[in-house]
Design a protein around this motif. Structure first.
Motif, PDB file in Angstrom:
ATOM      1  N   PRO A   1       0.812  -1.227   0.000  1.00 16.97           N
ATOM      2  CA  PRO A   1       0.000   0.000   0.000  1.00 16.97           C
ATOM      3  C   PRO A   1       0.846   1.278   0.000  1.00 16.97           C
ATOM      4  N   TYR A   2       1.975   1.265   0.692  1.00 12.50           N
ATOM      5  CA  TYR A   2       2.844   2.439   0.716  1.00 12.50           C
ATOM      6  C   TYR A   2       3.504   2.659  -0.645  1.00 12.50           C
ATOM      7  N   ILE A   3       3.904   1.585  -1.293  1.00 11.79           N
ATOM      8  CA  ILE A   3       4.508   1.693  -2.626  1.00 11.79           C
ATOM      9  C   ILE A   3       3.468   2.207  -3.627  1.00 11.79           C
ATOM     10  N   SER A   4       2.249   1.678  -3.560  1.00 16.19           N
ATOM     11  CA  SER A   4       1.181   2.144  -4.449  1.00 16.19           C
ATOM     12  C   SER A   4       0.872   3.618  -4.215  1.00 16.19           C
ATOM     13  N   ASN A   5       0.870   4.056  -2.958  1.00 21.05           N
ATOM     14  CA  ASN A   5       0.625   5.461  -2.651  1.00 21.05           C
ATOM     15  C   ASN A   5       1.737   6.342  -3.226  1.00 21.05           C
ATOM     16  N   TYR A   6       2.971   5.890  -3.125  1.00 21.36           N
ATOM     17  CA  TYR A   6       4.094   6.635  -3.690  1.00 21.36           C
ATOM     18  C   TYR A   6       3.944   6.764  -5.208  1.00 21.36           C
TER      19      TYR A   6
END
Length: 108
Positions: free
Chosen positions: A18-23
């Motif tokens: 989820p953090y990678i997708s948000n980035y």
């Protein structure tokens, strides 16, 4: 000790995407706001571009979670969404608020 290491690896495996997708989404909306500033795209067109970019990086958004404000000189995009991650023992809500804005540069 091994159980703790396994738990940390599991947590990174579940919480990382989820953090990678948000980035990736943040990077996309930065590009969209830059391009839209110098085009004649409407707010609705920009919103559709944001929704498409979000879908491409694996983020599910509702149109109400995307705010687009366009004026003659600027474009502002704000997204407010939550992803729930199931860690087997507990569900963890991750709240993200990526935003981007760009102002038209004019010669004075």
């Amino acid at each position: 000790m091994i159980l703790v290491i396994v738990a940390v690896i599991f947590g990174c495996f579940k919480l990382g995407p989820p953090y990678i997708s948000n980035y990736q989404l943040q990077d996309s909306i930065n590009n969209i706001s830059r391009q839209a500033t110098y085009s004649t795209a409407t707010e609705e067109t920009i919103r559709k571009d944001v929704m498409t970019s979000a879908h491409d990086v694996g983020v599910t958004l509702d149109p109400s979670e995307v705010s687009v404000k366009r004026s003659r000189e600027s474009v502002d995009i704000a997204i407010d969404y939550t992803v729930t991650v199931d860690l087997m023992v507990q569900k963890v809500p991750l709240h993200f608020t990526p935003s981007a804005g760009n102002k038209l540069i004019t010669a004075k």
